[in-house]
Design a protein around this motif. Structure first.
Motif, PDB file in Angstrom:
ATOM      1  N   HIS A   1     -34.923   9.598  16.440  1.00 31.84           N
ATOM      2  CA  HIS A   1     -34.543   8.287  16.961  1.00 31.84           C
ATOM      3  C   HIS A   1     -33.177   8.424  17.622  1.00 31.84           C
ATOM      4  CE1 HIS A   1     -37.863   6.192  14.974  1.00 31.84           C
ATOM      5  NE2 HIS A   1     -37.578   6.885  13.895  1.00 31.84           N
TER       6      HIS A   1
ATOM      7  N   GLY B   1     -40.396   0.496   6.474  1.00 34.24           N
ATOM      8  CA  GLY B   1     -39.573   0.594   7.674  1.00 34.24           C
ATOM      9  C   GLY B   1     -40.365   0.912   8.921  1.00 34.24           C
ATOM     10  N   SER B   2     -39.643   1.388   9.932  1.00 30.17           N
ATOM     11  CA  SER B   2     -40.248   1.600  11.243  1.00 30.17           C
ATOM     12  C   SER B   2     -41.185   2.795  11.277  1.00 30.17           C
ATOM     13  CB  SER B   2     -39.148   1.771  12.305  1.00 30.17           C
ATOM     14  OG  SER B   2     -38.306   2.870  11.983  1.00 30.17           O
TER      15      SER B   2
ATOM     16  N   PRO C   1     -45.892   5.370  12.625  1.00 25.77           N
ATOM     17  CA  PRO C   1     -45.082   4.379  13.347  1.00 25.77           C
ATOM     18  C   PRO C   1     -45.478   2.950  12.975  1.00 25.77           C
ATOM     19  CG  PRO C   1     -45.843   6.110  14.832  1.00 25.77           C
ATOM     20  CD  PRO C   1     -46.551   6.319  13.529  1.00 25.77           C
ATOM     21  N   GLY C   2     -44.486   2.175  12.556  1.00 26.12           N
ATOM     22  CA  GLY C   2     -44.715   0.786  12.201  1.00 26.12           C
ATOM     23  C   GLY C   2     -45.219   0.553  10.797  1.00 26.12           C
ATOM     24  N   ASN C   3     -45.542   1.640  10.076  1.00 26.83           N
ATOM     25  CA  ASN C   3     -46.119   1.498   8.731  1.00 26.83           C
ATOM     26  C   ASN C   3     -45.277   2.142   7.637  1.00 26.83           C
ATOM     27  OD1 ASN C   3     -48.430   0.013   9.486  1.00 26.83           O
ATOM     28  ND2 ASN C   3     -49.442   1.895  10.168  1.00 26.83           N
TER      29      ASN C   3
ATOM     30  N   SER D   1     -45.675   9.688   7.240  1.00 28.85           N
ATOM     31  CA  SER D   1     -45.196   8.488   7.920  1.00 28.85           C
ATOM     32  C   SER D   1     -46.128   8.117   9.060  1.00 28.85           C
ATOM     33  CB  SER D   1     -43.779   8.727   8.465  1.00 28.85           C
ATOM     34  OG  SER D   1     -43.220   7.540   8.985  1.00 28.85           O
TER      35      SER D   1
ATOM     36  N   THR E   1     -30.116   5.592  17.372  1.00 29.71           N
ATOM     37  CA  THR E   1     -29.521   5.205  16.097  1.00 29.71           C
ATOM     38  C   THR E   1     -28.219   5.975  15.877  1.00 29.71           C
ATOM     39  OG1 THR E   1     -30.579   6.931  14.746  1.00 29.71           O
ATOM     40  CG2 THR E   1     -31.849   4.910  15.177  1.00 29.71           C
TER      41      THR E   1
ATOM     42  N   PHE F   1     -33.582   3.421   9.254  1.00 22.93           N
ATOM     43  CA  PHE F   1     -34.820   3.375  10.032  1.00 22.93           C
ATOM     44  C   PHE F   1     -35.714   2.215   9.604  1.00 22.93           C
ATOM     45  CE2 PHE F   1     -33.474   7.892   9.912  1.00 22.93           C
ATOM     46  CZ  PHE F   1     -33.038   7.950  11.228  1.00 22.93           C
ATOM     47  N   ARG F   2     -35.076   1.102   9.293  1.00 27.00           N
ATOM     48  CA  ARG F   2     -35.795  -0.124   8.943  1.00 27.00           C
ATOM     49  C   ARG F   2     -36.322  -0.793  10.213  1.00 27.00           C
ATOM     50  NH1 ARG F   2     -30.329  -1.010   8.998  1.00 27.00           N
ATOM     51  NH2 ARG F   2     -29.603  -2.795  10.235  1.00 27.00           N
ATOM     52  N   LYS F   3     -37.221  -1.731  10.042  1.00 31.26           N
ATOM     53  CA  LYS F   3     -37.682  -2.555  11.151  1.00 31.26           C
ATOM     54  C   LYS F   3     -36.596  -3.576  11.487  1.00 31.26           C
ATOM     55  CE  LYS F   3     -42.616  -2.214  10.059  1.00 31.26           C
ATOM     56  NZ  LYS F   3     -43.811  -2.956   9.587  1.00 31.26           N
ATOM     57  N   PRO F   4     -36.494  -3.966  12.746  1.00 31.57           N
ATOM     58  CA  PRO F   4     -35.441  -4.927  13.107  1.00 31.57           C
ATOM     59  C   PRO F   4     -35.649  -6.307  12.507  1.00 31.57           C
ATOM     60  CG  PRO F   4     -36.890  -4.479  14.977  1.00 31.57           C
ATOM     61  CD  PRO F   4     -37.242  -3.486  13.914  1.00 31.57           C
TER      62      PRO F   4
END
Length: 208
Positions: free
Chosen positions: A159, A140-141, A189-191, A187, A162, A98-101
């Protein structure tokens, strides 16, 4: 050896192989889930060694290697060595999935020793027990915090795009519970995501 196959046949074969691999991973995950309760061999386990072994396995099995792990020197606790290695493996594997692209994935693992009140099922029997609090944080995402309990359920995932099978966090929570610990996730989103584990340093000897 597939050079004589048509493009359509090669595509079909690749899909079959991918499905077979997913089925194998699913079967292995479900087997782990069933057998965890029967693993009662507890000993003194160096958590840094468990993390190192898990990291080696992740690097061996993952196709993604652009990440760094920055970790404290973790203490030793009384636990099951196989389960604790599996715990760290799935924590790291989830962070990778679940990493950022874009950008490099960074995973930080910190710990704090603390004492918590432990209730025994005998009237008036309270005592303070030393615990280790471990936090794994990634950039990550992330996900919406309202799913922080849902993600622990077996075969559940948020997700859908995935390859995740929805098993890792369920296994992690079961391992934590087997070690009389607690786990929670925060968590955004985006952080990124924070996974907070609290595990007792000492567990009763099996059969005591």
């Amino acid at each position: 050896e597939n050079s004589n196959l048509s493009a359509r046949a090669q595509s079909a074969l690749a899909k079959i192989q991918s499905s077979a691999e997913r089925l194998a991973h699913l079967t292995a995950g479900l087997q782990h889930n069933v057998t965890l309760d029967s693993e009662t061999d507890y000993s003194l386990v160096n958590l840094s060694d468990s993390l190192s072994a898990a990291l080696d396995k992740v690097r061996e099995t993952s196709n993604f290697h652009t990440f760094q792990v920055i970790a404290d020197t973790l203490p030793s606790i009384n636990g099951n060595p196989v389960q604790l290695k599996l715990l760290f493996y799935h924590l790291l594997d989830n962070a990778i999935k679940f990493r950022k692209p874009e950008g490099e994935l960074t995973i930080r693992i910190t710990h704090t020793l603390l004492e918590e009140n432990f209730y025994q099922s005998v009237p008036g029997k309270y005592k303070f027990v030393e615990h280790v609090r471990i936090m794994l944080s990634d950039n990550g995402s992330g996900f919406d915090d309202r799913y922080s309990e849902y993600v622990f359920e077996l075969m559940k995932k948020i997700h859908s795009n995935t390859d995740d099978l929805g098993i890792g966090l369920a296994l992690i929570r079961k391992i934590v519970h087997n070690h009389s610990g607690t786990i929670r996730i925060t968590s955004q989103p985006g952080n990124g995501t924070n996974v907070i584990l609290v595990l007792p340093v000492h567990l009763p000897v099996s059969g005591a």
